[in-house]
Write an enzyme that holds these catalytic residues in place. Structure first.
Site, PDB file in Angstrom:
ATOM      1  N   GLU A 119       0.857  -1.288  -0.021  1.00 14.28           N
ATOM      2  CA  GLU A 119      -0.043  -0.044   0.161  1.00 14.28           C
ATOM      3  C   GLU A 119       0.925   1.486  -0.090  1.00 14.28           C
ATOM      4  OE1 GLU A 119      -4.087  -1.420   2.166  1.00 14.28           O
ATOM      5  OE2 GLU A 119      -2.056  -1.799   3.252  1.00 14.28           O
ATOM      6  N   GLU A 141      -4.016  -9.968   3.869  1.00 14.31           N
ATOM      7  CA  GLU A 141      -4.769  -9.780   5.140  1.00 14.31           C
ATOM      8  C   GLU A 141      -6.036 -10.500   5.495  1.00 14.31           C
ATOM      9  OE1 GLU A 141      -2.654  -5.709   4.207  1.00 14.31           O
ATOM     10  OE2 GLU A 141      -3.495  -7.390   2.924  1.00 14.31           O
TER      11      GLU A 141
END
Length: 281
Positions: A119, A141
């Protein structure tokens, strides 16, 4: 506010290479981040935003194996959900500061780039990666019962499309560098030992260009893509109008008319007098 070269950070190192700032993640053993690291990144971005000496930034790593493994899993266990939520929001805000700062960020990824690390890379304007099949790239995740909560659910589909992004998120699959390049996560791939060098070559090329124009190109694209077309065109027009008054534009136009090479760095940093060729006599 401290200049970029004067920053003293625990989780990053800073270096100036001419007018290119190099910000290296340095939090052993895996460059995992927590709230303190995010706040330091935010501080560095704010310094870059106001430091006229920094014309381009390369975000790299001081770790031989990791660009970043993402958010620190131990911190997830030790902190309350409310704390992690605030950290996630702070990370989103930092990423948006990177995307709305009129300085180009180039990620030089030489190691694993997972979760929040990816990210951070996606927050940059360009991404270079090392050609080493042992590197993992992904957003795992879901395996923790979570989502890519540092802007990943929004940035990933903007780069590689809805279906590919959603598949990566729901399966937690990891890609090697060539696969990550092929789907559009990265712009260039090079031998690992050359990644930062290639990113710096491009950074120096950009640093020689009119800085405000380069920055406004970035803002016109990043902000305009989130607007309806006519609003985006009005935004573009306003940015263009502002550029006519800048030393970069005056130097560029003068150099063209005088048939010489422009010196945008000197003009924009006040090291040479710039003639206003658009002014009335």
């Amino acid at each position: 506010m401290d200049a970029f070269s004067d920053l003293e950070l625990e989780n990053f190192t800073t270096e100036m290479d001419g007018h290119v700032g190099i910000l290296r993640i340095d939090r052993p053993p895996a460059n995992a981040h927590d709230l303190d690291m995010i706040i330091e990144l935010q501080s560095a971005v704010e310094s870059i935003r106001f430091d006229e000496e920094v014309r381009v930034v390369v975000l790299a790593s001081g770790n031989e194996k990791f660009f970043s493994s993402g958010y620190d899993i131990q911190a997830l266990q030790d902190e309350t959900g409310r704390h992690i939520g605030k950290a996630s929001q702070t990370s989103k805000e930092t990423i948006m500061k990177m995307r709305t700062t009129d300085t180009l960020f180039i990620a030089a990824v030489d190691g694993h780039c997972m979760g929040g690390g990816l990210e951070f890379a996606l927050a940059c304007d360009f991404r270079y990666i090392g050609d080493d099949d042992s590197y993992n790239v992904g957003v795992p995740e879901v395996e923790l019962g979570l989502i890519p909560g540092e802007a990943g659910t929004q940035l990933l589909p903007r780069y590689i499309g809805r279906s590919k992004a959603l598949k990566m998120m729901v399966t937690g699959e990891t890609l090697n560098p060539q696969e990550a390049l092929d789907v559009g996560l990265f712009d260039e791939i090079h031998p690992p030992e050359e990644v930062e060098e290639k990113a710096l070559e491009f950074a120096h090329q950009v640093a020689e260009l009119p800085n405000r124009a380069v920055g406004f190109d970035k803002l016109a694209v990043n902000e305009g893509m989130e607007l309806p077309l006519w609003d985006a065109l009005a935004h573009e027009r306003e940015l263009q109008n502002q550029l006519f008054e800048t030393d970069g534009a005056k130097e560029g136009i003068s150099a063209f008319l005088e048939k010489r090479e422009p010196d945008f760095i000197a003009a924009e940093l006040g090291d040479k007098e710039v003639e206003d060729v658009t002014a009335d006599d």
